[in-house]
Design a protein around this motif. Structure first.
Motif: not given
Length: 83
Positions: A5-16, A25-32
């Motif tokens: 989660r920390d890495m995803l937040t860092e990469l996307t700049g999206t705290p969600e 949740t399938d990450l592909g379904a999140t719009g990443i």
């Protein structure tokens, strides 16, 4: 908070990713962006030293999948996410 989660937040700049997305949740379904998923793999390899093969990538769909993968590679328990 989980390592992935920390890495995803860092990469996307999206705290969600730290608060709103369930572990299953399938990450592909999140719009990443698929580019962010590739960067996530590279970041995991860089920070943990775990090699992620193409075969491994096929099974990595959710935050829980990534956490289990890291726990298996590092011989440690996955970091549970708080409520």
């Amino acid at each position: 908070m989980s390592t992935v989660r920390d890495m995803l937040t860092e990469l996307t700049g999206t705290p969600e990713f730290a608060h709103d997305i369930s572990d299953d949740t399938d990450l592909g379904a999140t719009g990443i962006d698929s580019g962010d998923l590739v960067r996530l793999i590279l970041l995991i390899e860089q920070r943990t030293g775990a090699e992620v093969t193409t075969e491994d990538m096929e099974g990595l769909r959710t935050i829980a999948d990534y956490e289990r993968f890291l726990a298996d590679r590092n011989g440690t328990a996955a970091h549970p996410d708080g409520p």
